[in-house]
Enzyme design. Structure first.
Site, PDB file in Angstrom:
ATOM      1  N   TYR A 147     -61.556  26.303 120.433  1.00  0.00           N
ATOM      2  CA  TYR A 147     -62.617  25.572 120.974  1.00  0.00           C
ATOM      3  C   TYR A 147     -63.747  25.165 120.413  1.00  0.00           C
ATOM      4  O   TYR A 147     -63.765  23.613 119.740  1.00  0.00           O
ATOM      5  CB  TYR A 147     -63.803  25.829 121.988  1.00  0.00           C
ATOM      6  CG  TYR A 147     -65.075  25.782 122.868  1.00  0.00           C
ATOM      7  CD1 TYR A 147     -64.507  23.836 123.227  1.00  0.00           C
ATOM      8  CD2 TYR A 147     -65.996  25.987 122.530  1.00  0.00           C
ATOM      9  CE1 TYR A 147     -65.201  23.278 123.938  1.00  0.00           C
ATOM     10  CE2 TYR A 147     -66.961  25.234 123.339  1.00  0.00           C
ATOM     11  CZ  TYR A 147     -66.901  23.978 124.033  1.00  0.00           C
ATOM     12  OH  TYR A 147     -67.291  23.830 124.696  1.00  0.00           O
ATOM     13  N   ASN A 176     -77.100  25.858 126.005  1.00  0.00           N
ATOM     14  CA  ASN A 176     -75.908  26.482 126.666  1.00  0.00           C
ATOM     15  C   ASN A 176     -76.521  25.635 128.367  1.00  0.00           C
ATOM     16  O   ASN A 176     -77.305  26.357 128.927  1.00  0.00           O
ATOM     17  CB  ASN A 176     -76.028  28.246 127.086  1.00  0.00           C
ATOM     18  CG  ASN A 176     -75.474  28.717 126.004  1.00  0.00           C
ATOM     19  OD1 ASN A 176     -75.616  28.836 124.815  1.00  0.00           O
ATOM     20  ND2 ASN A 176     -74.007  28.873 125.854  1.00  0.00           N
ATOM     21  N   VAL A 191     -75.540  32.331 133.948  1.00  0.00           N
ATOM     22  CA  VAL A 191     -76.822  32.077 135.396  1.00  0.00           C
ATOM     23  C   VAL A 191     -76.343  31.651 136.618  1.00  0.00           C
ATOM     24  O   VAL A 191     -76.339  32.864 137.415  1.00  0.00           O
ATOM     25  CB  VAL A 191     -77.873  31.214 135.160  1.00  0.00           C
ATOM     26  CG1 VAL A 191     -78.581  31.005 135.907  1.00  0.00           C
ATOM     27  CG2 VAL A 191     -78.311  30.755 133.559  1.00  0.00           C
TER      28      VAL A 191
END
Length: 316
Positions: A147, A176, A191
């Protein structure tokens, strides 16, 4: 302006679409729904400035040609991509095709029609942070997953079009990102996953020792950054970071989400330790200098808003 947004039905794409529509632009969205969800753009369906939602792939050159030929785009925000690290390890071909070759196809159309390209890259291209001042754009890169490798390859193509053809392009590397509309399962949305499990009364699983840190950026702040990168010529030919400027270990994040209740934290074997970045901390000084951008939502406030959104949906 006339704007094309690839990946506009994705998590960040949905927030970018919202910002662009609120700013009064005519918007075309293309998304193959491999990561995105039509439900994310449902609220914009009747918006007078949303010109079209196209279910299609950036690998479809004929479709891209038609879109660029028929509409005089001023900017292309290119967010469409494969984004899952583990998927890229298991199936690197799909990630390379979507993230590198797909970006090349977008660039070719942009070159033909002289359309600015804002390319969404990732903080996952960086090596671990070693400075307390955070990761600047000059920090060493390390393609620890296919990736990251595909994104670095695409970044280089994007910048080459700036230097070779004078095409206005910018590479953006948000850290992020989390918030409402992020998927609450799978990988990447730590999260959201933690909050969903907390609300469902489940344990919070942490990969490895949990000492790895993340710089968590609230999605509305991220979308504002993405959009502003398209509006300003000051960032043309540049790579620009965006993050909160504060990192937190995954262990501490779990405690924060659980209001200190450590009894519900469980450590499990890491699924891809070879691609883990131990410390991520963003230095966004360049974004502030060139765009006047800085984050506005604290981690605690962002977690509160995200939790409220998850509670208000049927995701639990």
């Amino acid at each position: 302006m006339n704007i094309l947004l690839t990946g506009g039905a994705g998590f960040i794409g949905r927030w970018v679409a919202k910002q662009l529509l609120e700013d009064g632009h005519k918007l075309w969205i293309i998304d193959d729904l491999s990561n995105g969800r039509e439900a994310n753009v449902e609220e914009f369906r009747q918006h007078p400035q949303l010109q079209s939602f196209v279910k299609g792939s950036i690998l479809d050159e004929a479709l891209l040609t038609q879109l660029f030929d028929e509409h005089q785009f001023d900017i292309c925000y290119h967010l469409g991509a494969s984004i899952n690290v583990q998927d890229s390890i298991d199936d690197p071909r799909t990630t390379f095709n979507n993230d590198t070759i797909g970006t090349f196809y977008v660039l070719e159309q942009a070159r033909k029609h002289h359309v600015k390209v804002v390319f969404m890259s990732t903080c996952m291209v960086y090596d671990r942070c070693t400075e307390e001042t955070g990761i600047t754009e000059q920090h060493p890169i390390k393609p620890a997953s296919p990736y990251a490798g595909a994104k670095i390859a695409a970044e280089n193509m994007v910048l080459s079009y700036y230097y070779a053809y004078g095409l206005p392009t910018v590479v953006i590397r948000p850290f992020n990102t989390y918030g409402p509309f992020q998927k609450t399962g799978g990988e990447g949305g730590v999260v959201a996953i933690f909050l969903k499990n907390k609300l469902a009364g489940k344990e919070l699983n942490i990969y490895g020792e949990g000492t790895q840190t993340r710089d968590l950026l609230y999605v509305a702040d991220c979308a504002r950054f993405v959009v502003q990168a398209g509006y300003s010529s000051k960032v043309d030919g540049e790579i620009v970071n965006a993050g909160l400027g504060r990192d937190i270990s995954v262990n501490e994040l779990a405690k924060l989400v659980l209001d200190g209740d450590e009894s519900r934290i469980r450590h499990v074997e890491h699924i891809h330790p070879q691609s883990e970045i131990q410390k991520l901390l963003c230095n966004s000084e360049k974004a502030y200098q060139l765009l006047g951008w800085k984050p506005e939502v604290s981690l605690e406030e962002g977690i509160r808003r995200t939790g409220e959104w998850i509670e208000s949906t049927d995701l639990i």
